[in-house]
Design an enzyme around this catalytic site. Structure first.
Site, PDB file in Angstrom:
ATOM      1  N   SER A   1       0.867  -0.676   0.001  1.00 18.89           N
ATOM      2  CA  SER A   1      -0.273   0.362   0.636  1.00 18.89           C
ATOM      3  C   SER A   1       0.453   1.099   0.343  1.00 18.89           C
ATOM      4  O   SER A   1       1.386   1.220  -0.655  1.00 18.89           O
ATOM      5  CB  SER A   1      -1.276   0.422   1.623  1.00 18.89           C
ATOM      6  OG  SER A   1      -1.929   0.847   1.370  1.00 18.89           O
TER       7      SER A   1
ATOM      8  N   ASP B   1      -1.375   0.939  -3.725  1.00 19.85           N
ATOM      9  CA  ASP B   1      -1.987  -0.347  -4.298  1.00 19.85           C
ATOM     10  C   ASP B   1      -3.187   0.455  -4.839  1.00 19.85           C
ATOM     11  O   ASP B   1      -3.947  -0.398  -5.434  1.00 19.85           O
ATOM     12  CB  ASP B   1      -1.720  -0.845  -3.502  1.00 19.85           C
ATOM     13  CG  ASP B   1      -3.210  -0.601  -2.225  1.00 19.85           C
ATOM     14  OD1 ASP B   1      -3.034   0.635  -2.141  1.00 19.85           O
ATOM     15  OD2 ASP B   1      -4.095  -1.356  -1.619  1.00 19.85           O
TER      16      ASP B   1
ATOM     17  N   ASP C   1      -2.478   6.169  -3.198  1.00 14.25           N
ATOM     18  CA  ASP C   1      -1.445   5.544  -3.002  1.00 14.25           C
ATOM     19  C   ASP C   1      -0.805   4.187  -3.609  1.00 14.25           C
ATOM     20  O   ASP C   1      -1.339   4.212  -4.459  1.00 14.25           O
ATOM     21  CB  ASP C   1      -1.691   4.970  -1.408  1.00 14.25           C
ATOM     22  CG  ASP C   1      -2.172   4.121  -1.292  1.00 14.25           C
ATOM     23  OD1 ASP C   1      -3.464   4.100  -1.765  1.00 14.25           O
ATOM     24  OD2 ASP C   1      -2.444   3.715  -0.377  1.00 14.25           O
TER      25      ASP C   1
ATOM     26  N   ASP D   1      -5.881   2.250  -2.963  1.00  8.03           N
ATOM     27  CA  ASP D   1      -7.190   1.705  -1.715  1.00  8.03           C
ATOM     28  C   ASP D   1      -7.654   3.189  -1.224  1.00  8.03           C
ATOM     29  O   ASP D   1      -8.372   3.160  -1.060  1.00  8.03           O
ATOM     30  CB  ASP D   1      -7.219   0.932  -1.271  1.00  8.03           C
ATOM     31  CG  ASP D   1      -6.154   0.687  -0.015  1.00  8.03           C
ATOM     32  OD1 ASP D   1      -5.053   1.819   0.015  1.00  8.03           O
ATOM     33  OD2 ASP D   1      -6.147  -0.150   0.911  1.00  8.03           O
TER      34      ASP D   1
END
Length: 451
Positions: free
Chosen positions: A102, A244, A242, A246
């Protein structure tokens, strides 16, 4: 949290804590618990990753583990976490796996699982996988010969996901100038394609991943360059994702940050107006700003608070059948469309509100007055005793009386460190800092590790 699984899957420094050996075991044992033991001889598993250099190494090991249990693996390549969640559900896969850490630095990586319903694992499922990880050589099926299946590449999955996202809005973005920051991560190619397809005029930063620069001075945790670019290019607004994809943080036309609370308020207000907000409720965490709750109250929208962490937000949303929730940090969950925080989805929904209302982002965000916030961390001997400490309770009561309803106090143990976090919101920066220090001094005096 267990020995391996944290609040968002298994994470660690790649090739040191999260090794290929561990990735293989997670593939084998995770595949068994979540797919194979349902009776499927060759369960379908989707695997995606972000742009980290360690991703391919861990992906190879993970896929080997999955195939060793008999899984039919479809490799999605670089895609966002919510993209994996959506495709797992949409394609009827038994399991989805995302390789990402992430918003963490490039040295870290992680592995998180999604069930066939597109939701992250329950504690019980994680415990079952952990039990196998701790066994020496668990007796699990090992297909041989013709029972070993090929894996395939399904890079078209990203396009399928983007087409779905596009279908969730009723307008195009012609006439909007938007700066996109992909954090040099999963959305680096997805975001420009999606917004371009919706006819926005786009500028990009943080969309040139090289395997090493993910989240580096860019993305939702570092929106400063985005703010500069929005002002410099005279754009309508900017969106930062960000690593990833999400999370999302926005920037208005003046270069001012618009955080998750404000984004939730803007989207929630529009949903409420259109009678699309289930039970007139938005789910947030205890870290949401006092101004968020006051603004909701003025709109006749109810709020429900959970512990910090998007998994707790999702749990509460599922329990109460609520369709909007999220965190100040930018995890926004729109349950009508996806099962997890989705930056791209939230971004186009926000852009849709801006286009349909004809209002600027600063005007929309300005309807919510943010209270100045001060956060102080205090190292303590026993963080869990803070809630019962008489002296701490006494000073909190004293401060609450002095604030006279124009502020909020949150004193809680850290989830990961030997700290007590003292957060105070008040009418002015000076008051927030003064009240927070007042409470932190008592915590330090009565419980401090360094006193």
């Amino acid at each position: 949290m267990g020995k391996y699984f944290g609040t968002d899957g298994v994470r660690g420094v790649a090739n040191q804590e999260l090794t290929p050996e561990l990735a293989f075991k997670l593939g084998r044992y995770g595949g068994y618990v979540l797919a194979h033991n349902k009776g499927e001889k060759h369960p379908r598993v989707l695997v995606g990753r972000d742009t980290r250099v360690s991703g391919e190494m861990l992906e190879s090991a993970l896929i080997a583990g999955l195939i060793s249990i008999g899984a039919e693996v479809m490799r999605l390549g670089i895609i966002s976490t919510p993209g994996v969640a959506y495709l797992t559900r949409d394609m009827g896969a038994e399991l989805g796996v995302m390789i990402s850490a992430s918003h963490n630095p490039v040295a870290d990586n992680g592995i998180k699982f999604f069930g066939s319903d597109g939701f992250k694992l329950s504690d019980e499922q994680e415990n079952e996988i952990e039990a196998l990880l701790d066994q020496e050589n668990p007796e699990l099926p090992r297909p041989v010969g013709n029972d070993i299946v090929h894996y395939s590449d399904y890079f078209e999955g990203a396009q399928k996901y983007l087409s779905y996202l596009k279908s969730t809005v009723d307008v195009n973005f012609e006439g909007l100038k938007i700066v996109l920051d992909g954090a040099n991560g999963s959305t680096s190619s997805l975001a420009p394609f999606l917004f371009g397809d919706l006819e926005a005029d786009t500028e990009t930063i943080g969309c040139s991943p090289d395997g090493y620069n993910i989240n580096e001075k860019c993305g939702s945790t570092h929106p400063e360059k985005l703010a500069e670019k929005v002002v410099e290019t005279e754009s309508d607004f900017g969106l930062a994702f960000d690593g990833d994809g999400d999370r999302i943080i926005a920037v208005d036309e003046n270069g001012q940050i618009v955080d998750g609370d404000q984004i939730m308020f803007i989207i929630g207000q529009e949903m409420h107006k259109n009678q699309e907000l289930n039970n007139d409720m938005i789910v947030s965490t205890v870290m949401s700003n006092l101004g968020f709750y006051k603004a909701l109250e003025q709109e006749g929208i109810k709020s429900n608070k959970t512990k910090v962490g998007d998994r707790y937000v999702v749990e509460e949303m599922r329990r109460g059948n609520y369709n909007l929730g999220g965190e100040q940090s930018g995890h926004i969950v729109m349950m009508d469309y996806n099962t997890t925080g989705d930056g791209l989805l939230t971004g186009i929904q926000l852009a849709s509100v801006i286009k349909m209302t004809g209002k600027s982002l600063s005007e929309l965000a300005g309807q919510m007055k943010k209270y100045p916030q001060s956060l102080i961390n205090v190292r303590v001997t026993d963080k869990y005793r803070v809630e019962e400490n008489v002296d701490v309770k006494e000073v909190m009561t004293k401060v609450e009386v002095e604030m006279n309803g124009e502020g909020r106090i949150l004193v809680r143990p850290s989830g990961t460190e030997p700290l007590v976090r003292v957060m105070v919101e008040a009418a002015t920066d000076e008051d927030a800092e003064r009240f927070a220090q007042q409470i932190a001094d008592v915590v330090q005096d009565k419980m401090g590790l360094d006193k």
